[in-house]
Design a protein around this motif. Sequence first.
Motif, PDB file in Angstrom:
ATOM      1  N   GLN A  77      47.740  54.597  64.610  1.00  0.00           N
ATOM      2  CA  GLN A  77      46.478  55.300  64.280  1.00  0.00           C
ATOM      3  C   GLN A  77      46.397  55.874  62.851  1.00  0.00           C
ATOM      4  O   GLN A  77      45.435  55.579  62.130  1.00  0.00           O
ATOM      5  N   PRO A  78      47.414  56.676  62.420  1.00  0.00           N
ATOM      6  CA  PRO A  78      47.250  57.226  61.055  1.00  0.00           C
ATOM      7  C   PRO A  78      47.257  56.143  59.982  1.00  0.00           C
ATOM      8  O   PRO A  78      46.570  56.272  58.952  1.00  0.00           O
ATOM      9  N   VAL A  79      48.005  55.069  60.228  1.00  0.00           N
ATOM     10  CA  VAL A  79      48.093  53.993  59.228  1.00  0.00           C
ATOM     11  C   VAL A  79      46.756  53.242  59.147  1.00  0.00           C
ATOM     12  O   VAL A  79      46.198  53.026  58.058  1.00  0.00           O
ATOM     13  N   VAL A  80      46.230  52.883  60.318  1.00  0.00           N
ATOM     14  CA  VAL A  80      44.968  52.129  60.349  1.00  0.00           C
ATOM     15  C   VAL A  80      43.836  52.994  59.774  1.00  0.00           C
ATOM     16  O   VAL A  80      43.036  52.523  58.949  1.00  0.00           O
ATOM     17  N   ASP A  81      43.789  54.262  60.165  1.00  0.00           N
ATOM     18  CA  ASP A  81      42.741  55.149  59.635  1.00  0.00           C
ATOM     19  C   ASP A  81      42.845  55.286  58.115  1.00  0.00           C
ATOM     20  O   ASP A  81      41.834  55.277  57.405  1.00  0.00           O
ATOM     21  N   ALA A  82      44.083  55.416  57.614  1.00  0.00           N
ATOM     22  CA  ALA A  82      44.269  55.578  56.166  1.00  0.00           C
ATOM     23  C   ALA A  82      43.787  54.336  55.422  1.00  0.00           C
ATOM     24  O   ALA A  82      43.046  54.429  54.429  1.00  0.00           O
ATOM     25  N   VAL A  83      44.159  53.162  55.927  1.00  0.00           N
ATOM     26  CA  VAL A  83      43.736  51.915  55.262  1.00  0.00           C
ATOM     27  C   VAL A  83      42.214  51.821  55.274  1.00  0.00           C
ATOM     28  O   VAL A  83      41.577  51.548  54.248  1.00  0.00           O
ATOM     29  N   GLU A  84      41.622  52.060  56.446  1.00  0.00           N
ATOM     30  CA  GLU A  84      40.161  51.900  56.550  1.00  0.00           C
ATOM     31  C   GLU A  84      39.417  52.922  55.692  1.00  0.00           C
ATOM     32  O   GLU A  84      38.315  52.660  55.215  1.00  0.00           O
ATOM     33  N   ASP A  85      40.048  54.068  55.461  1.00  0.00           N
ATOM     34  CA  ASP A  85      39.416  55.099  54.637  1.00  0.00           C
ATOM     35  C   ASP A  85      39.480  54.767  53.143  1.00  0.00           C
ATOM     36  O   ASP A  85      38.504  54.939  52.416  1.00  0.00           O
ATOM     37  N   VAL A  86      40.632  54.270  52.680  1.00  0.00           N
ATOM     38  CA  VAL A  86      40.781  54.071  51.228  1.00  0.00           C
ATOM     39  C   VAL A  86      40.320  52.693  50.760  1.00  0.00           C
ATOM     40  O   VAL A  86      40.053  52.499  49.576  1.00  0.00           O
ATOM     41  N   ARG A  87      40.199  51.731  51.688  1.00  0.00           N
ATOM     42  CA  ARG A  87      39.829  50.364  51.302  1.00  0.00           C
ATOM     43  C   ARG A  87      38.363  50.312  50.891  1.00  0.00           C
ATOM     44  O   ARG A  87      37.484  50.716  51.651  1.00  0.00           O
ATOM     45  N   GLU A  88      38.113  49.854  49.660  1.00  0.00           N
ATOM     46  CA  GLU A  88      36.726  49.740  49.193  1.00  0.00           C
ATOM     47  C   GLU A  88      36.220  48.309  49.321  1.00  0.00           C
ATOM     48  O   GLU A  88      35.038  48.071  49.437  1.00  0.00           O
ATOM     49  N   ASN A  89      37.156  47.359  49.231  1.00  0.00           N
ATOM     50  CA  ASN A  89      36.801  45.950  49.328  1.00  0.00           C
ATOM     51  C   ASN A  89      37.415  45.400  50.620  1.00  0.00           C
ATOM     52  O   ASN A  89      38.640  45.397  50.777  1.00  0.00           O
ATOM     53  N   ASP A  90      36.555  44.934  51.538  1.00  0.00           N
ATOM     54  CA  ASP A  90      37.055  44.456  52.837  1.00  0.00           C
ATOM     55  C   ASP A  90      38.026  43.288  52.684  1.00  0.00           C
ATOM     56  O   ASP A  90      38.800  43.000  53.592  1.00  0.00           O
ATOM     57  N   ASP A  91      37.952  42.584  51.546  1.00  0.00           N
ATOM     58  CA  ASP A  91      38.837  41.432  51.325  1.00  0.00           C
ATOM     59  C   ASP A  91      40.157  41.817  50.647  1.00  0.00           C
ATOM     60  O   ASP A  91      40.983  40.945  50.355  1.00  0.00           O
ATOM     61  N   ALA A  92      40.319  43.092  50.346  1.00  0.00           N
ATOM     62  CA  ALA A  92      41.534  43.509  49.627  1.00  0.00           C
ATOM     63  C   ALA A  92      42.784  43.150  50.430  1.00  0.00           C
ATOM     64  O   ALA A  92      42.790  43.237  51.661  1.00  0.00           O
ATOM     65  N   THR A  93      43.827  42.755  49.705  1.00  0.00           N
ATOM     66  CA  THR A  93      45.102  42.456  50.360  1.00  0.00           C
ATOM     67  C   THR A  93      45.795  43.767  50.715  1.00  0.00           C
ATOM     68  O   THR A  93      45.844  44.700  49.920  1.00  0.00           O
ATOM     69  N   VAL A  94      46.302  43.814  51.951  1.00  0.00           N
ATOM     70  CA  VAL A  94      47.036  44.989  52.422  1.00  0.00           C
ATOM     71  C   VAL A  94      48.462  44.549  52.711  1.00  0.00           C
ATOM     72  O   VAL A  94      48.712  43.712  53.585  1.00  0.00           O
ATOM     73  N   ILE A  95      49.405  45.117  51.962  1.00  0.00           N
ATOM     74  CA  ILE A  95      50.817  44.745  52.078  1.00  0.00           C
ATOM     75  C   ILE A  95      51.563  45.805  52.872  1.00  0.00           C
ATOM     76  O   ILE A  95      51.295  46.999  52.720  1.00  0.00           O
ATOM     77  N   LEU A  96      52.504  45.360  53.676  1.00  0.00           N
ATOM     78  CA  LEU A  96      53.471  46.283  54.285  1.00  0.00           C
ATOM     79  C   LEU A  96      54.839  45.928  53.730  1.00  0.00           C
ATOM     80  O   LEU A  96      55.233  44.753  53.730  1.00  0.00           O
ATOM     81  N   THR A  97      55.570  46.937  53.232  1.00  0.00           N
ATOM     82  CA  THR A  97      56.937  46.662  52.774  1.00  0.00           C
ATOM     83  C   THR A  97      57.878  46.749  53.968  1.00  0.00           C
ATOM     84  O   THR A  97      57.913  47.752  54.679  1.00  0.00           O
ATOM     85  N   THR A  98      58.635  45.684  54.193  1.00  0.00           N
ATOM     86  CA  THR A  98      59.533  45.593  55.347  1.00  0.00           C
ATOM     87  C   THR A  98      60.609  44.551  55.081  1.00  0.00           C
ATOM     88  O   THR A  98      60.323  43.524  54.432  1.00  0.00           O
ATOM     89  N   PRO A  99      61.834  44.793  55.578  1.00  0.00           N
ATOM     90  CA  PRO A  99      62.876  43.774  55.380  1.00  0.00           C
ATOM     91  C   PRO A  99      62.530  42.451  56.073  1.00  0.00           C
ATOM     92  O   PRO A  99      63.136  41.429  55.780  1.00  0.00           O
ATOM     93  N   GLN A 100      61.551  42.460  56.980  1.00  0.00           N
ATOM     94  CA  GLN A 100      61.164  41.210  57.663  1.00  0.00           C
ATOM     95  C   GLN A 100      60.116  40.403  56.886  1.00  0.00           C
ATOM     96  O   GLN A 100      59.635  39.378  57.377  1.00  0.00           O
ATOM     97  N   GLY A 101      59.735  40.880  55.699  1.00  0.00           N
ATOM     98  CA  GLY A 101      58.659  40.227  54.960  1.00  0.00           C
ATOM     99  C   GLY A 101      59.108  39.032  54.140  1.00  0.00           C
ATOM    100  O   GLY A 101      60.298  38.705  54.083  1.00  0.00           O
ATOM    101  N   GLU A 102      58.132  38.381  53.483  1.00  0.00           N
ATOM    102  CA  GLU A 102      58.457  37.271  52.577  1.00  0.00           C
ATOM    103  C   GLU A 102      59.157  37.855  51.342  1.00  0.00           C
ATOM    104  O   GLU A 102      58.938  39.022  50.980  1.00  0.00           O
ATOM    105  N   ALA A 103      59.993  37.033  50.706  1.00  0.00           N
ATOM    106  CA  ALA A 103      60.803  37.518  49.585  1.00  0.00           C
ATOM    107  C   ALA A 103      59.937  37.809  48.360  1.00  0.00           C
ATOM    108  O   ALA A 103      59.092  36.999  47.975  1.00  0.00           O
ATOM    109  N   PHE A 104      60.151  38.968  47.752  1.00  0.00           N
ATOM    110  CA  PHE A 104      59.415  39.340  46.542  1.00  0.00           C
ATOM    111  C   PHE A 104      60.134  38.778  45.324  1.00  0.00           C
ATOM    112  O   PHE A 104      61.275  39.118  45.045  1.00  0.00           O
ATOM    113  N   GLU A 105      59.449  37.908  44.604  1.00  0.00           N
ATOM    114  CA  GLU A 105      60.004  37.313  43.391  1.00  0.00           C
ATOM    115  C   GLU A 105      58.926  37.367  42.318  1.00  0.00           C
ATOM    116  O   GLU A 105      57.776  37.677  42.608  1.00  0.00           O
ATOM    117  N   GLU A 106      59.312  37.019  41.081  1.00  0.00           N
ATOM    118  CA  GLU A 106      58.357  37.099  39.961  1.00  0.00           C
ATOM    119  C   GLU A 106      57.078  36.300  40.256  1.00  0.00           C
ATOM    120  O   GLU A 106      55.986  36.736  39.931  1.00  0.00           O
TER     121      GLU A 106
END
Length: 248
Positions: A77-106
Amino acid sequence: MSNVADSPAAKAPCIKILTLFPDMVRTVLETSIPGRAQKHGQVRYQVVDIRSYATNKHRKVDDTAYGGGAGMILMAQPVVDAVEDVRENDDATVILTTPQGEAFEEALALELLADLQLKGELIVICGHYKGIDERAIDLVVNREVSIGDYVLSGGELPALVIADALVRRIEGVLNNEESANNDSFTVTRGGGLDCQWYTKPPEYRGLAVPEILLSGHHANIEKWRTEQAQKRTTERRPDLTASPKKSS
Ligand code: ADE
């Protein structure tokens, strides 16, 4: 005719970081190159305290896992509410940082930068100890990103790593001396590592600067640097020579 990009109303793209430790995040974003970029109007940051979206009396944002297991899980709930509150563009990319994610490279940094500039914002949710309720991911996250195969205590450092890597690639953020053109992983370095660098004095504790660097012969110096960079890449990161990355 006035150019929208030149008008005072035109806003720099905004990196929005959602975290439980806003002071930690702000301090880093205000420092060094990321801080200067914001002062110069090349990027904006919005640091959002997820806890301010808690709806319960004790402002609790995490709880034990259903099914048992050690560690606290960040509630949806707090995460979803925060995203929906601050997002101005519905198409904006929303990233979650997690060790299960795709590898961050240049290459991913450049992709996310292009996305930030296109959409005007990029939202980064800092992951939390054991994890975050999967329903928040289902509802608002469209990219999960890991900065490496190790587990950190929280997603703040990864979010800051991502922000820094993006901001330094915004055109005009680095000055000539800081130029990113021949950094590791760039096209100039063939997607490989950078070479070694030296500054004054020419000799320190019996160790001399390679003579070629004092020769003033720019073409030879550049050739030497390219060779050294290739040698390092082969010795230290043979995986990079197998299939050079395409970041520019
Ligand atoms: N959170 C904890 N460890 C992480 C990692 N390696 N990458 C991204 N987020 C993380």
